[in-house]
Design a protein around this motif. Structure first.
Motif, mmCIF file in Angstrom:
data_model
loop_
_atom_site.group_PDB
_atom_site.id
_atom_site.type_symbol
_atom_site.label_atom_id
_atom_site.label_comp_id
_atom_site.label_asym_id
_atom_site.label_seq_id
_atom_site.Cartn_x
_atom_site.Cartn_y
_atom_site.Cartn_z
ATOM 1 N N GLN A 191 -5.911 2.046 -0.478
ATOM 2 C CA GLN A 191 -6.581 2.936 -1.419
ATOM 3 C C GLN A 191 -7.621 2.138 -2.202
ATOM 4 O O GLN A 191 -7.448 0.945 -2.465
ATOM 5 C CB GLN A 191 -5.580 3.539 -2.399
ATOM 6 C CG GLN A 191 -4.581 4.499 -1.789
ATOM 7 C CD GLN A 191 -3.542 4.922 -2.814
ATOM 8 O OE1 GLN A 191 -2.910 4.098 -3.452
ATOM 9 N NE2 GLN A 191 -3.359 6.232 -2.957
ATOM 10 N N GLY A 192 -8.674 2.825 -2.640
ATOM 11 C CA GLY A 192 -9.669 2.143 -3.461
ATOM 12 C C GLY A 192 -9.157 1.854 -4.859
ATOM 13 O O GLY A 192 -9.447 0.803 -5.435
ATOM 14 N N THR A 193 -8.387 2.775 -5.402
ATOM 15 C CA THR A 193 -7.785 2.629 -6.728
ATOM 16 C C THR A 193 -6.397 3.241 -6.689
ATOM 17 O O THR A 193 -6.027 3.932 -5.732
ATOM 18 C CB THR A 193 -8.612 3.349 -7.809
ATOM 19 O OG1 THR A 193 -8.711 4.748 -7.466
ATOM 20 C CG2 THR A 193 -10.008 2.758 -7.919
ATOM 21 N N GLY A 194 -5.600 3.006 -7.723
ATOM 22 C CA GLY A 194 -4.285 3.612 -7.792
ATOM 23 C C GLY A 194 -4.374 5.128 -7.732
ATOM 24 O O GLY A 194 -5.026 5.756 -8.561
ATOM 25 N N GLY A 195 -3.719 5.734 -6.733
ATOM 26 C CA GLY A 195 -3.775 7.174 -6.571
ATOM 27 C C GLY A 195 -5.057 7.686 -5.979
ATOM 28 O O GLY A 195 -5.250 8.896 -5.852
ATOM 29 N N GLY A 196 -5.973 6.790 -5.587
ATOM 30 C CA GLY A 196 -7.281 7.204 -5.100
ATOM 31 C C GLY A 196 -7.309 7.466 -3.609
ATOM 32 O O GLY A 196 -6.289 7.467 -2.920
ATOM 33 N N ALA A 197 -8.521 7.701 -3.100
ATOM 34 C CA ALA A 197 -8.715 8.002 -1.683
ATOM 35 C C ALA A 197 -8.452 6.761 -0.836
ATOM 36 O O ALA A 197 -8.595 5.626 -1.298
ATOM 37 C CB ALA A 197 -10.136 8.499 -1.455
ATOM 38 N N TRP A 198 -8.079 7.007 0.413
ATOM 39 C CA TRP A 198 -7.831 5.925 1.356
ATOM 40 C C TRP A 198 -9.122 5.513 2.046
ATOM 41 O O TRP A 198 -9.968 6.347 2.341
ATOM 42 C CB TRP A 198 -6.815 6.360 2.398
ATOM 43 C CG TRP A 198 -5.430 6.541 1.837
ATOM 44 C CD1 TRP A 198 -4.892 7.698 1.348
ATOM 45 C CD2 TRP A 198 -4.433 5.538 1.690
ATOM 46 N NE1 TRP A 198 -3.605 7.463 0.905
ATOM 47 C CE2 TRP A 198 -3.300 6.151 1.102
ATOM 48 C CE3 TRP A 198 -4.382 4.174 1.998
ATOM 49 C CZ2 TRP A 198 -2.129 5.442 0.828
ATOM 50 C CZ3 TRP A 198 -3.219 3.471 1.719
ATOM 51 C CH2 TRP A 198 -2.108 4.096 1.145
ATOM 52 N N GLY A 199 -9.244 4.220 2.296
ATOM 53 C CA GLY A 199 -10.374 3.725 3.056
ATOM 54 C C GLY A 199 -10.140 3.886 4.548
ATOM 55 O O GLY A 199 -9.388 4.753 4.989
ATOM 56 N N SER A 200 -10.749 3.025 5.345
ATOM 57 C CA SER A 200 -10.592 3.044 6.791
ATOM 58 C C SER A 200 -9.841 1.796 7.247
ATOM 59 O O SER A 200 -9.902 0.746 6.603
ATOM 60 C CB SER A 200 -11.964 3.083 7.475
ATOM 61 O OG SER A 200 -12.684 4.234 7.096
#
Length: 383
Positions: free
Chosen positions: A269-278
């Motif tokens: 994830q980019g941040t806690g609870g955020g979107a997932w990267g690749s």
């Protein structure tokens, strides 16, 4: 009622802790990710929440010393422990003379107690040691769940535990304590997936990862003991192994797994609870089995795995979210997936099992990686 349950005397107030509860965040994000964290997770919390290492032998760092658990003769649980941090090791000691059906998983809770989970007689069981080096409880049964793999375990910052196991029908089954040191819930069916791996997110809820149909999937709770997301949500890629996961210093979750091409694949994830990267590959080193991952002393991720020749390999980031190193051959070998833990002083310890069934260990100090130490004659059961 089986022999484990009949023999167990339930002890009141076991595993009590003095830490305050984690403040949950109720709302989940709209992009299929777990709910956001309450802010940056402090280093002590991160080390605690990521203290459950996959691999064998099962290892914990109690703060007073290391303890490593394995199956010995007749599949009874045995362990070695350091008498003091950095000091001499005990002999291989019997924990309980009950045959286990799978490898053990060991965790610590905030008051320093060690809890070990396994399977025996067709059910998930656990026992504990309230005082380091002290007496072990009897095995306590958590109910029948047919299957063969070891359970996954999470521990919240107050000591509230949960266990996850894949049953014979291929479903991930889940059970948790109702409160810190409290009674356990019944089993909940989370649906069909592979061997689970779970962490506690910044919201205090669990996030479970598994392989399903060749790709990575996950489910999550909204807050401590909260409702689960609706079904498994896919995170993509084609995998060649089962995942491991860790919580980073920002509260974001990172997953490492063997890819279909044999290289280590990394997702965060980019941040806690955020979107997932690749998914990205960490070098071109082919690995086998399930890697161990933890947050290193500089905040970057550390990964330990074995290659096709059973050599132990190591890679790390040069800081939180930083560049990955090349893979290093640590000079030892293991017939099992290695396990790894980080001490409060920042030392990384790596464990495995030699071809002749001996427990083996190395660590990285300020002087670098130390020579491997093995204990001949342990008779560690690797199957």
């Amino acid at each position: 009622m089986n022999s484990i349950t009949r023999r167990t005397a339930i002890k009141s107030a076991v595993l009590a802790t003095g830490l305050g509860a984690w403040s949950p965040v109720a709302a989940a994000t709209a992009n299929g990710a777990p709910p956001p964290a309450d802010g940056l997770a402090v280093a002590a919390d991160i080390r605690f929440l990521t203290s459950v290492s996959p691999g064998y032998p099962a290892v914990v760092d109690t703060g007073r010393g290391l303890a490593a658990f394995a199956l010995g003769p007749e599949r009874h649980l045995h362990y070695r422990r350091q008498h003091a941090r950095g000091g001499a090791w005990s002999a291989f000691e019997l924990v309980r003379d009950v045959a286990l059906d799978c490898r053990p998983v060991a965790v610590t809770v905030p008051n320093g107690a060690i809890v070990v989970f396994a399977r025996s007689g067709g059910e998930v069981v656990h026992c504990w040691q309230n005082v380091y080096g002290g007496e072990w409880s009897d095995w306590h049964g958590l109910g029948a769940v047919a299957g063969t793999n070891e359970p996954a375990v999470t521990v919240g910052p107050t000591g509230r535990m949960a266990t996850y196991v894949r049953d014979a029908q291929g479903s991930v089954m889940y059970r948790e304590q109702q409160s810190e040191s409290g009674a356990w819930s019944g089993w909940l069916d989370l649906g069909a997936a592979g061997r689970p791996r779970a962490v506690i997110s910044g919201s205090g809820g669990a996030v479970v990862f598994a392989r399903n149909g060749g790709g990575l999937v996950h489910r999550w709770q909204v807050g401590v003991g909260g409702e689960w997301s609706a079904g498994w949500t896919g995170l993509g890629d084609s995998l060649g192994g089962d995942p491991s996961a860790v919580v980073t210093p920002t509260g974001a979750i990172a997953v490492v797994v063997r890819g279909e091409d044999g290289t280590l694949r990394y997702l965060s994830q980019g941040t806690g609870g955020g979107a997932w990267g690749s998914f990205t590959s960490v070098g071109d080193q082919a690995i086998e089995g399930r890697p161990a991952v933890l947050v290193g002393p500089n905040g970057g991720l550390v990964v330990v795995a074995r290659d096709a020749g059973r050599r132990v390999r190591f890679a790390e980031q040069n800081g939180h979210g930083g560049v990955w190193s090349t893979w290093t051959d640590l000079g030892g070998s293991t017939v099992t997936d290695p396990s790894a833990v980080l001490s409060p002083a920042g030392e990384i310890s790596v464990f495995g099992v030699t071809q002749n069934g001996a427990m083996t260990w190395t660590r990285r100090t300020g002087a670098g990686w130390q020579p491997w130490q093995s204990w001949a004659g342990d008779g560690v059961v690797t199957a």
